[in-house]
Design a protein around this motif. Sequence first.
Motif, PDB file in Angstrom:
ATOM      1  N   TRP A  92     -13.175  27.108 -21.004  1.00 59.75           N
ATOM      2  CA  TRP A  92     -13.068  26.201 -20.051  1.00 59.75           C
ATOM      3  C   TRP A  92     -13.244  24.812 -20.564  1.00 59.75           C
ATOM      4  O   TRP A  92     -12.940  23.686 -19.584  1.00 59.75           O
ATOM      5  CB  TRP A  92     -13.603  26.461 -18.567  1.00 59.75           C
ATOM      6  N   HIS A 194     -11.724  26.082 -12.695  1.00 59.49           N
ATOM      7  CA  HIS A 194     -11.739  27.437 -13.183  1.00 59.49           C
ATOM      8  C   HIS A 194     -12.828  28.274 -12.484  1.00 59.49           C
ATOM      9  O   HIS A 194     -12.446  29.667 -11.943  1.00 59.49           O
ATOM     10  CB  HIS A 194     -12.048  27.768 -14.599  1.00 59.49           C
ATOM     11  N   GLN A 196     -13.324  28.037  -9.290  1.00 57.72           N
ATOM     12  CA  GLN A 196     -12.781  27.869  -7.879  1.00 57.72           C
ATOM     13  C   GLN A 196     -11.772  29.321  -7.954  1.00 57.72           C
ATOM     14  O   GLN A 196     -11.581  29.677  -6.902  1.00 57.72           O
ATOM     15  CB  GLN A 196     -12.147  26.849  -7.480  1.00 57.72           C
ATOM     16  N   ARG A 197     -11.395  29.621  -8.843  1.00 56.52           N
ATOM     17  CA  ARG A 197     -10.464  30.851  -9.227  1.00 56.52           C
ATOM     18  C   ARG A 197     -11.253  32.075  -9.384  1.00 56.52           C
ATOM     19  O   ARG A 197     -10.775  33.238  -9.500  1.00 56.52           O
ATOM     20  CB  ARG A 197      -9.411  30.277 -10.363  1.00 56.52           C
ATOM     21  N   GLU A 198     -12.513  32.070  -9.683  1.00 58.57           N
ATOM     22  CA  GLU A 198     -13.189  33.200  -9.993  1.00 58.57           C
ATOM     23  C   GLU A 198     -13.314  34.036  -9.016  1.00 58.57           C
ATOM     24  O   GLU A 198     -13.387  33.628  -7.705  1.00 58.57           O
ATOM     25  CB  GLU A 198     -14.630  32.759 -10.567  1.00 58.57           C
ATOM     26  N   ARG A 204     -17.829  30.081  -6.895  1.00 60.41           N
ATOM     27  CA  ARG A 204     -17.468  29.127  -6.229  1.00 60.41           C
ATOM     28  C   ARG A 204     -18.360  28.248  -5.616  1.00 60.41           C
ATOM     29  O   ARG A 204     -18.140  27.183  -5.431  1.00 60.41           O
ATOM     30  CB  ARG A 204     -16.299  29.681  -5.156  1.00 60.41           C
TER      31      ARG A 204
END
Length: 212
Positions: A92, A194, A196-198, A204
């Motif tokens: 990331w 990244h 926020q997509r976990e 988040r």
Amino acid sequence: MHIQALFAHNDTAALHRLVAAHPLASLVATGIDGGLQAHLLPLLLLPGATAARPARLQGHVARSHPLRQEVADGSTVLALFQGPNAYISPRWYVNGQRSARVAPSWNYVAAQARGRLHWVDGDAAWMLAHLAALTATQEQHRPEPWSLDMAAPDYVENAARHLAGFEIELSALEGKRFLSQQRTEADRHSLVAHLQREPSGMARDVARLIVP
């Protein structure tokens, strides 16, 4: 907890909010045999009203609990409160991909409180008020909050008789926000995207704390 200057978090009001939001603490104490004990206990923070009445933490345990049996009144204890945390993948880091000089990391927010523990034993009014307040902090945002007075009075009174309360008068409250402050702005923007997509909700939560 090792706190480097860049990651130190000393905003008292913000630390109080962190403790209130994450009340399950790791309470570390020294027993009568000199050995360390660590106990997971929910603690209620009472902000200090005056200099003569500093902030304190309240808690309770069963009378048979090792903390009650083996930790003397007046002992110095340490309570660690862990906020949101998340793993950070080296992939990331925008700049790290160019240099390959990166390693996995972890972002987190935490607070530690230090003070002397004093036992409150045999005070039924204190215990009932403490249990009611501790419950209210967790129920107050629910559409139909449960309160202690909804339980059978004899059940509550009997339970309270088997508990020992304690207060920790705080001598220090410190925080740490390890949120990639040492990284570039481009890296922090990438981390937020990244995280926020976990799949983890906690990841988040960390994303919302990072300042790009």
